[in-house]
Design an enzyme around this catalytic site. Sequence first.
Site, PDB file in Angstrom:
ATOM      1  CB  SER A  83      47.955  33.985  18.795  1.00  0.00           C
ATOM      2  OG  SER A  83      48.969  33.578  19.380  1.00  0.00           O
ATOM      3  CG  ASP A 115      51.025  25.695  18.584  1.00  0.00           C
ATOM      4  OD1 ASP A 115      51.506  25.895  19.478  1.00  0.00           O
ATOM      5  OD2 ASP A 115      50.210  26.354  17.909  1.00  0.00           O
ATOM      6  CG  HIS A 173      48.518  28.701  19.810  1.00  0.00           C
ATOM      7  ND1 HIS A 173      49.527  28.677  19.052  1.00  0.00           N
ATOM      8  CD2 HIS A 173      48.334  30.233  20.046  1.00  0.00           C
ATOM      9  CE1 HIS A 173      49.989  29.826  18.547  1.00  0.00           C
ATOM     10  NE2 HIS A 173      49.188  30.738  19.350  1.00  0.00           N
TER      11      HIS A 173
END
EC number: 2.3.1.-
Length: 500
Positions: free
Chosen positions: A220, A467, A470
């Site tokens: 990702s 998070d 990312h």
Amino acid sequence: MGLPGRRNPLLSARRAAASLRRSRRLPVYVAAVFFVASVLLMFRDEILYLTTARSPSSSLPTTGGSAGGAGLARKEELVSVNKPVLLGHGGKPEKHHSVTERHRPKVSAKRRPNKKAAKAARKKFMASPSVAAGAEVNVPETCNLSKGKWVFDNATYPLYREQECEYLTAQVTCTRNGRRDDGYQKWRWQPRDCDLPLAFDARLFMERLRGKRLMFVGDSLNRNQWESMVCLVRPALSPGKSYVTWWDGQRVVLHAWEYNATVEFYWAPFLVESNSDDPKAHSIRDRVIKPEAIAAHAGDWVGVDYLVFNTYIWWMNTVNMKVVRPTGKTWEEYDEVGRIEAYRRVLDTWATWVNDNVDPARTSVFFMSVSPLHISPEAWGNPGGVRCAKEDAPVQNWHGPLWLGTDWDMFRAARNASRAAGRVPVTFVDVTAMSELRKDGHTSVHTIRQGRVLTPEQQADPATYADCIHWCLPGVPDVWNLMLYARILSRPPAAAGHVA
């Protein structure tokens, strides 16, 4: 209108039908049928394109927002798991059409501009301001782009606006998700011994991609970088001449058909085969890999002109990895080995595939280094912090390493594997140390979880929901892509790779 350089097919069909009527050898209704058939025949290219290449969506499917290696969209977040999601340039919805796996479009199958159209496009490009002014990119191969500092630059950054790029998913649109500061978008990377280009010239880059494919392969974080890249090239795309397809989550492809080019992302979080390869059911607690099996993925990489690989974050859940035994028939028949041992085996498999299958005269290969996590604020002198929450500036005036938990053994293994392909030069793009300074750049609580933007209650609990893997966009991955841009455009097409 017909395609450039072709005679008017409608006029030709009318003349043919009129000729038949004048001859009085066929009834009028037969001439009418002939007329319709002629139109369909003349417009077959346009009709085929419209019925196989377009379908609607209000937005791209969103990626999973949980920190911990979550990557592609969950099944319930997809518009359709058996149909491509298509998004036209400008975000306008288009007619949905089911396309099966065997009808997956390829660059070679797209309509190629005829010679007259190609010549006109080239003439227009050569007259563009950047080319007319003699713009060029010339970053020396000897310059180590990874050594330098972050410089605040609110004049040239961000390189694009979040609200202007319809390709961004809700996972990375931090401003839209409630982040109030935007300083994280305005830091430029200044290498110590040379300069990166100040801007990303989208037209110059797309001309280099004309007739080619650029593919990001991995987890990702490479998806994060793909989203950045499609936003960076967006200014070079004419309205109505680009669209995005989402193929069951395994591949996401930006088609820029005026350039006969694609910018693609391919989901393979371990590069080799694993029980996490299904993008609709990849959140598996016990991840198992086949370290010597890569063919199931690699068949889709053959013939790509620019390959950008990564694999890291999915390795970080455990210190040991489960690997299928050489004689194993199922995912349950595995042994546990140390993480670095399994990682090296996977990279050996990858390097062997590159060496045996990539044509260095056509394809340039890059390997992105480790993207760091920021979950220990005491490491950068903020013991009262909670993960990366509320960080609004890079680490500054710091001397020595940052102990963020980055696995430097894995970093070195990836760098060494990039040198091991032998016959095929591989550029190792080192973004790790520079990105370690960017504690402010993560999506934190301004992201999604299970397809939905975090609620105010969830945003107030960063220990659970932040998070710190990312990155917000615009943001840090734009600089990674600027490094790719500099290396690609500073070389002749398909030139040899070095360490970036």
